[in-house]
Design a protein around this motif. Structure first.
Motif, mmCIF file in Angstrom:
data_model
loop_
_atom_site.group_PDB
_atom_site.id
_atom_site.type_symbol
_atom_site.label_atom_id
_atom_site.label_comp_id
_atom_site.label_asym_id
_atom_site.label_seq_id
_atom_site.Cartn_x
_atom_site.Cartn_y
_atom_site.Cartn_z
ATOM 1 N N THR A 97 6.248 10.705 1.685
ATOM 2 C CA THR A 97 7.450 11.214 2.376
ATOM 3 C C THR A 97 8.525 11.510 1.345
ATOM 4 N N CYS A 98 8.963 12.835 1.317
ATOM 5 C CA CYS A 98 10.016 13.252 0.371
ATOM 6 C C CYS A 98 11.325 13.435 1.125
ATOM 7 N N GLU A 99 12.409 13.030 0.517
ATOM 8 C CA GLU A 99 13.747 13.223 1.077
ATOM 9 C C GLU A 99 14.694 13.655 -0.026
ATOM 10 N N CYS A 100 15.804 14.339 0.417
ATOM 11 C CA CYS A 100 16.794 14.805 -0.567
ATOM 12 C C CYS A 100 17.450 13.606 -1.246
ATOM 13 N N LYS A 111 13.225 13.207 -3.671
ATOM 14 C CA LYS A 111 12.582 12.004 -4.188
ATOM 15 C C LYS A 111 11.657 11.443 -3.113
ATOM 16 N N CYS A 112 10.634 10.688 -3.629
ATOM 17 C CA CYS A 112 9.671 10.078 -2.723
ATOM 18 C C CYS A 112 10.286 8.782 -2.200
ATOM 19 N N THR A 113 10.713 8.798 -0.935
ATOM 20 C CA THR A 113 11.406 7.630 -0.377
ATOM 21 C C THR A 113 10.465 6.645 0.296
ATOM 22 N N CYS A 117 3.880 9.541 -3.581
ATOM 23 C CA CYS A 117 3.602 10.708 -2.745
ATOM 24 C C CYS A 117 2.440 11.451 -3.383
ATOM 25 N N LYS A 118 1.245 11.251 -2.837
ATOM 26 C CA LYS A 118 0.049 11.889 -3.375
ATOM 27 C C LYS A 118 -0.306 13.152 -2.608
ATOM 28 N N SER A 176 0.843 -1.193 0.000
ATOM 29 C CA SER A 176 0.000 0.000 0.000
ATOM 30 C C SER A 176 0.878 1.243 0.000
ATOM 31 N N GLY A 177 0.579 2.201 -0.836
ATOM 32 C CA GLY A 177 1.373 3.423 -0.950
ATOM 33 C C GLY A 177 2.489 3.296 -1.972
#
Length: 484
Positions: A158-161, A152-154, A142-143, A128-129
Motif C-alpha cells: 500500500t502506497c500513500e503520499c 511511500k509504502c505505508t 510493497c512488492k 508479515s509484509g
C-alpha cells in the motif's frame, strides 16, 4: 537366591550376586537396574526370572528410548510441556497467552517495537509484509506495487503520499494549506511559486511577462499577450483609446474612461450636453455652430445684417394681419379672422343687408346700391316712374295695385289703386278724430272738482266723503249704486 530386602545370614542377593551387608543397613536394600532409572521411575523386580527394570511412577509413562515423563490427559498447547501428571506448563522463556490460555507466548524482556512480534524468548521478528533495516526498524514492503514520486509504502503493498503531499488525479501533489494566490501554484509543501510566464513583483504578486513592451494604455494580462487597460478599447487602427460606456453627448469626445469633454468651440450646459459658443444671438436665434447664430425653426432673417429673426408664415398673412408666430397670423386691431382665414374689419352694430364693413366701424353700400353708411337702397340706372320703385339694382317694380305699362316696369297705372288710397285716407282721418275725443274726455274727468259730503262719526269726528252719485263710474269699474 532370595528376594531383595530379605535378611538371611546377613547377605542380600542383588543382580544374582551375593553382597555382604551389615545388619544395620538391611532395611535400605533395593533392586538394582542395569540402566539408571529417571527421577519419575523406580527399579522394580517383579519377575524373579528376569532382571529388575525401571517402572514409571503413576501418572508417568515411558516411551521408547525416552525416560518416564508425566502424562496429561489433553494435549498441551503451543510452547507448553507436561511437567506433572495432568498439568501443562509453559516451557522456560514463555508465558501463558492472553488470547488462548492453552498456549504460551515467548517472553522478550525488551519491547519489540512497531510492526514486530516476539517469536521466541528475547527474539523479535518483523510482521508479515515488513522487513527490518540496518537499525532494526521494521518497514512495510510493497512488492506487488511500485510507489511513485512523493509516495511511500505505508503498509504492505500500500502506497500513500508522503507528508505535505496529497493525491490529485492519482498522483501525489504538494499541498499548500492556505492555497496559492492568482497565477501561482504549490511547488512544494506550503511553498507557492509563479506559474510559467509569470514573475513575482516586490509585493509578492505574480505578473505576466511580455517580452515586447506593451503600447500606450495597454497592459500585459497574460504571458506574451497585451490587452487594453481597463476602461480602454482597441480602435480600428489597433491602438487603445478610452471608452465611455454611456456614450458621450454630441460635440464631445471621450478623453479618459467614462469622462467626456466638449470639443473646441463648445461648452457644457447645465443639462450635461455640449453647446456651441457664440458671442451674442438675437431674438428667436440659437447658436448652431461655434460663432454662428441661426434662426429657430419657423423663423427667418429678413436680411443678412439683421440680428433678430422674425416668424415665418409660408402662405402669407395679407394686408390686415401680421405673422406673430411661425405659421400663425394675427389680425390687426379692429379686424377679425373670417371663415376663409382672411382678416376682415369689425363694424358695430353690424352692417345691414345691402352694405358691408369697409373698415373698422365704417359701413359702405354694396355695388349696385346707393346711400350713406348703413342705409343703402338699390340703384337703378334708369329712373323708375311715379307708380314704381327700384327694388333691386337696375330693376324697377310697380307699386301694389299697379300694373306695368312697359317691360322695365318704369310706367305703372291702376284705377282701383286710387280708390283704395282715398278709402285708406278717410279711415285714417276718422281714427285720428276719435282718438283725440277720447283723450279730451279722460282729461276732463280727471281734473273736475269732486263733490264732497260731510258726515259725523259716532264719537263726533267729522268725515268727508266724495259723493259718487253724480258720476257714472262704470268706466272705472266702480259700482256707486249704494249711493243712489
Amino acid at each position: 537366591m532370595r528376594t531383595t530386602g530379605e535378611v538371611q545370614n546377613q547377605t542380600i542377593w542383588e543382580d544374582f550376586e551375593f553382597i555382604e551387608v551389615k545388619e544395620k543397613y538391611l532395611d535400605d536394600c533395593k533392586p538394582k537396574c542395569e540402566e539408571k532409572c529417571s527421577p519419575n521411575a523406580d527399579c522394580v523386580w517383579r519377575d524373579k526370572t528376569q532382571k529388575p527394570k525401571c517402572v514409571c511412577h503413576e501418572g508417568f509413562e515411558r516411551l521408547p528410548s525416552m525416560p518416564c515423563h508425566p502424562v496429561c490427559i489433553s494435549n498441551c498447547g503451543t510452547n507448553t510441556e507436561c511437567k506433572s501428571p495432568g498439568s501443562c506448563e509453559c516451557i522456560k522463556g514463555y508465558n501463558r497467552s492472553a488470547q488462548n490460555f492453552s498456549n504460551c507466548d515467548p517472553i522478550c524482556t525488551t519491547t519489540c517495537g512497531a510492526h514486530k512480534i516476539c517469536v521466541k524468548p528475547d527474539t523479535c521478528q518483523c510482521d508479515s509484509g515488513y522487513a527490518e533495516d540496518k537499525l532494526g526498524v521494521c518497514h512495510p514492503v510493497c512488492k506487488k506495487v511500485i510507489c511513485g514520486n512523493y509516495e511511500k509504502c505505508t503498509s504492505p503493498d500500500t502506497c500513500e503520499c508522503v507528508d505535505g503531499y496529497g493525491n490529485a488525479s492519482g498522483h501525489c501533489q504538494p499541498q499548500c494549506s492556505n492555497g496559492c494566490a492568482l497565477n501561482k501554484f504549490c511547488a512544494r509543501p506550503e511553498i507557492c511559486q509563479c506559474q510559467a510566464g509569470y514573475t513575482e513583483d516586490q509585493l509578492g504578486v505574480c505578473r505576466p511577462k511580455c517580452s515586447a513592451e506593451c503600447g500606450q494604455f495597454e497592459e500585459c494580462i497574460r504571458p506574451e499577450e497585451c490587452h487594453c487597460s481597463t476602461g480602454y478599447t482597441r480602435n480600428h487602427v489597433g491602438t487603445c483609446e478610452p471608452e465611455c460606456l454611456n456614450k458621450c453627448p454630441e460635440n464631445s469626445f471621450c478623453i479618459k474612461p467614462e469622462v467626456c469633454e466638449c470639443k473646441e468651440g463648445y461648452q457644457k450646459s447645465g443639462h450635461g450636453d455640449c453647446k456651441p459658443i457664440c458671442n451674442a444671438c438675437g431674438n428667436h436665434n440659437y447658436c448652431s455652430t461655434p460663432g454662428n447664430c441661426s434662426c429657430l425653426e419657423g423663423y427667418h432673417r429678413p436680411k443678412a445684417d439683421i440680428l433678430d429673426c422674425e416668424p415665418k408664415c409660408p402662405e402669407g398673412c395679407g394686408s390686415n394681419a401680421d405673422c406673430t408666430h411661425p405659421g400663425k397670423c394675427n389680425c390687426h386691431p379692429g379686424y377679425k379672422m373670417s371663415e376663409n382665414g382672411d382678416c376682415v374689419p369689425i363694424c358695430a352694430p353690424e352692417c345691414e343687408e345691402h352694405s358691408y364693413c369697409l373698415s373698422p366701424g365704417k359701413c359702405d353700400c354694396k355695388e349696385g346700391y346707393i346711400g350713406e353708411g348703413n342705409h343703402c337702397t338699390p340703384k337703378c340706372n334708369i329712373e323708375c316712374g311715379d307708380n314704381s320703385y327700384c327694388v333691386l339694382p337696375g330693376i324697377c317694380e310697380c307699386l301694389a295695385g299697379y300694373k306695368a305699362n312697359d317691360k322695365d316696369n318704369i310706367n305703372c297705372s291702376s284705377a282701383t289703386a286710387m280708390w283704395i288710397i282715398i278709402f285708406l285716407g278717410v279711415v285714417s282721418i276718422t281714427a285720428v278724430i276719435s282718438l283725440i275725443s277720447c283723450v279730451a274726455f279722460v282729461f276732463t274727468r280727471r281734473y273736475k272738482e269732486p263733490v264732497f259730503v260731510k258726515h259725523t262719526d259716532a264719537d263726533g269726528t267729522d268725515l268727508r266723503n266724495v259723493d259718487l252719485r253724480r258720476y257714472d263710474t262704470r268706466l272705472e269699474g266702480i259700482d256707486n249704486s249704494s249711493y243712489i
